[in-house]
Scaffold this motif. Structure first.
Motif, short mmCIF file in Angstrom:
data_model
loop_
_atom_site.label_atom_id
_atom_site.label_comp_id
_atom_site.label_asym_id
_atom_site.label_seq_id
_atom_site.Cartn_x
_atom_site.Cartn_y
_atom_site.Cartn_z
N GLU A 1 -22.46 -7.74 27.27
CA GLU A 1 -20.98 -7.70 27.41
C GLU A 1 -20.20 -7.78 29.01
O GLU A 1 -19.44 -8.84 29.01
N LEU A 2 -21.01 -6.83 29.83
CA LEU A 2 -20.48 -7.67 30.90
C LEU A 2 -21.78 -8.22 31.81
O LEU A 2 -22.73 -7.12 31.92
N HIS A 3 -21.72 -9.08 32.26
CA HIS A 3 -23.23 -9.60 32.72
C HIS A 3 -23.31 -9.81 34.82
O HIS A 3 -24.47 -9.01 34.77
N ALA A 4 -22.42 -9.99 35.17
CA ALA A 4 -22.40 -9.64 36.80
C ALA A 4 -21.22 -8.73 37.38
O ALA A 4 -20.23 -8.90 36.97
N ILE A 5 -21.33 -7.83 37.89
CA ILE A 5 -20.29 -7.31 38.73
C ILE A 5 -20.99 -7.13 40.37
O ILE A 5 -21.71 -6.40 40.44
N THR A 6 -19.52 -7.29 41.27
CA THR A 6 -19.74 -7.22 42.28
C THR A 6 -19.43 -6.21 43.11
O THR A 6 -17.59 -5.87 42.49
N VAL A 7 -19.60 -5.53 44.03
CA VAL A 7 -19.09 -4.43 43.82
C VAL A 7 -18.23 -4.04 45.43
O VAL A 7 -19.82 -3.94 46.32
N LYS A 8 -17.63 -3.24 45.99
CA LYS A 8 -16.87 -3.44 46.86
C LYS A 8 -16.10 -1.79 47.30
O LYS A 8 -15.21 -1.58 46.72
N ALA A 9 -17.29 -0.93 48.00
CA ALA A 9 -16.21 0.53 47.80
C ALA A 9 -16.00 1.04 48.77
O ALA A 9 -17.03 1.13 49.86
N TYR A 10 -14.93 1.42 48.85
CA TYR A 10 -14.47 2.47 50.07
C TYR A 10 -13.60 3.57 50.23
O TYR A 10 -13.38 4.01 49.15
N THR A 11 -13.81 4.67 50.84
CA THR A 11 -12.93 5.45 51.51
C THR A 11 -11.76 5.12 51.13
O THR A 11 -11.99 4.06 52.10
N PRO A 12 -10.68 5.75 51.57
CA PRO A 12 -9.16 5.30 51.40
C PRO A 12 -9.12 5.01 53.27
O PRO A 12 -8.48 3.95 53.11
N GLU A 13 -10.00 5.34 53.76
CA GLU A 13 -9.81 5.46 55.35
C GLU A 13 -10.19 4.38 55.28
O GLU A 13 -10.10 3.19 56.56
#
Length: 79
Positions: A61-73
């Motif tokens: 159902e979801l084929h591709a996902i690009t993730v950018k993950a950060y702390t609030p800082e």
């Protein structure tokens, strides 16, 4: 899937997260900001986000996902 559905899945799995989703159909890119990412490696941050969408990824159902993950800082420094 819809943008709102992807965002909701991530927020459900990482409750304090600020989530920005872009894309359509079955391909999305997400920016996730959470205090839970403190002291986590880049890989661990991405794994935490991907764990929240593992079911739609498994079903296609979801084929591709690009993730950018950060702390609030980290996010504040980029803004």
């Amino acid at each position: 899937m819809e943008i709102i559905e992807v965002g909701d899945l991530i927020r459900k799995g990482i409750e304090d997260a600020e989530v920005i989703v872009e894309g359509e159909g079955c391909s999305f890119s997400v920016v996730v900001v959470s205090i839970r990412f403190a002291a986590c490696s880049l890989l661990k941050k991405q794994q935490m986000v991907l764990d929240t969408v593992k079911e739609p990824l498994a079903t296609g159902e979801l084929h591709a996902i690009t993730v950018k993950a950060y702390t609030p800082e980290e996010w504040a420094r980029l803004s």
